[in-house]
Scaffold this motif. Sequence first.
Motif, PDB file in Angstrom:
ATOM      1  N   UNK A 134       0.839  -1.199   0.000  1.00 62.65           N
ATOM      2  CA  UNK A 134       0.000   0.000   0.000  1.00 62.65           C
ATOM      3  C   UNK A 134       0.874   1.249   0.000  1.00 62.65           C
ATOM      4  N   UNK A 135       0.502   2.220  -0.816  1.00 59.19           N
ATOM      5  CA  UNK A 135       1.248   3.477  -0.853  1.00 59.19           C
ATOM      6  C   UNK A 135       0.913   4.309   0.383  1.00 59.19           C
ATOM      7  N   UNK A 136       1.934   4.732   1.094  1.00 58.48           N
ATOM      8  CA  UNK A 136       1.766   5.585   2.272  1.00 58.48           C
ATOM      9  C   UNK A 136       2.287   6.970   1.904  1.00 58.48           C
ATOM     10  N   UNK A 137       1.448   7.983   2.069  1.00 56.50           N
ATOM     11  CA  UNK A 137       1.823   9.350   1.731  1.00 56.50           C
ATOM     12  C   UNK A 137       1.869  10.189   2.999  1.00 56.50           C
ATOM     13  N   UNK A 138       2.962  10.878   3.181  1.00 55.69           N
ATOM     14  CA  UNK A 138       3.141  11.789   4.321  1.00 55.69           C
ATOM     15  C   UNK A 138       3.196  13.213   3.782  1.00 55.69           C
ATOM     16  N   UNK A 139       2.358  14.081   4.323  1.00 56.49           N
ATOM     17  CA  UNK A 139       2.375  15.501   3.960  1.00 56.49           C
ATOM     18  C   UNK A 139       2.740  16.300   5.206  1.00 56.49           C
ATOM     19  N   UNK A 140       3.648  17.244   5.036  1.00 57.82           N
ATOM     20  CA  UNK A 140       4.121  18.054   6.156  1.00 57.82           C
ATOM     21  C   UNK A 140       4.008  19.525   5.775  1.00 57.82           C
ATOM     22  N   UNK A 141       3.481  20.334   6.680  1.00 55.25           N
ATOM     23  CA  UNK A 141       3.497  21.787   6.495  1.00 55.25           C
ATOM     24  C   UNK A 141       3.984  22.422   7.794  1.00 55.25           C
ATOM     25  N   UNK A 142       4.469  23.653   7.673  1.00 52.53           N
ATOM     26  CA  UNK A 142       5.105  24.323   8.811  1.00 52.53           C
ATOM     27  C   UNK A 142       4.706  25.788   8.823  1.00 52.53           C
ATOM     28  N   UNK A 143       4.268  26.269   9.977  1.00 54.73           N
ATOM     29  CA  UNK A 143       3.937  27.684  10.156  1.00 54.73           C
ATOM     30  C   UNK A 143       5.232  28.437  10.430  1.00 54.73           C
ATOM     31  N   UNK A 144       5.640  29.241   9.469  1.00 58.62           N
ATOM     32  CA  UNK A 144       6.947  29.892   9.490  1.00 58.62           C
ATOM     33  C   UNK A 144       6.941  31.264  10.163  1.00 58.62           C
ATOM     34  N   UNK A 145       5.785  31.741  10.599  1.00 58.48           N
ATOM     35  CA  UNK A 145       5.692  33.118  11.090  1.00 58.48           C
ATOM     36  C   UNK A 145       6.572  33.380  12.320  1.00 58.48           C
ATOM     37  N   UNK A 146       6.880  32.356  13.111  1.00 52.60           N
ATOM     38  CA  UNK A 146       7.743  32.566  14.279  1.00 52.60           C
ATOM     39  C   UNK A 146       9.207  32.749  13.885  1.00 52.60           C
ATOM     40  N   UNK A 147       9.577  32.375  12.670  1.00 51.33           N
ATOM     41  CA  UNK A 147      10.960  32.484  12.206  1.00 51.33           C
ATOM     42  C   UNK A 147      11.247  33.803  11.488  1.00 51.33           C
ATOM     43  N   UNK A 148      10.220  34.520  11.071  1.00 49.02           N
ATOM     44  CA  UNK A 148      10.417  35.756  10.321  1.00 49.02           C
ATOM     45  C   UNK A 148      10.788  36.888  11.269  1.00 49.02           C
TER      46      UNK A 148
END
Length: 156
Positions: free
Chosen positions: A117-131
């Motif tokens: 079975x194909x396993x898909x991982x999606x990752x997102x990151x809130x970058x506002x603390x780094x700006x």
Amino acid sequence: MTLKFHRPAATLRKLVVKRRPRNGERAQNLVEFALSLTVFSMLLFGTMQLAVIGNAALALSQLSYAGARYAAVNPSLTQGAIASYMKSNAAPTIRENNGANLTITVSPNTTPRPFGTAVTISVSYNLSSKLFLPNPFMGISFPTTLSNFTNTMMSE
């Protein structure tokens, strides 16, 4: 015929002697320095901000690959267990607040996942603390969220 290239010391002193700048020239030098320092510092800070964003993007790419591999090798783990593993193994750049700025999605969410079975991982990151620069800065808009970091692997 002999060529003579020797100059007397008095002539050399005349060439080396600097004249003192007049009062207006001193102020002009200071203004030119202030203007060039301003442009240089804006360029430097903009470059530093882009380097921080690039570092976070690289860390997210590596995290999504590691998470997909972990999910493929461990087909009985739930989305929460995979997300917990990924947050604990994330790079320090994106791991602040125990990964509170990370959003991790596993597809399919069913367990156990059958072999192949194909396993898909999606990752997102809130970058506002780094700006650290205002957004937009001098007409350049920095991203506040890094998303669409996806990796797919087959369950083993």
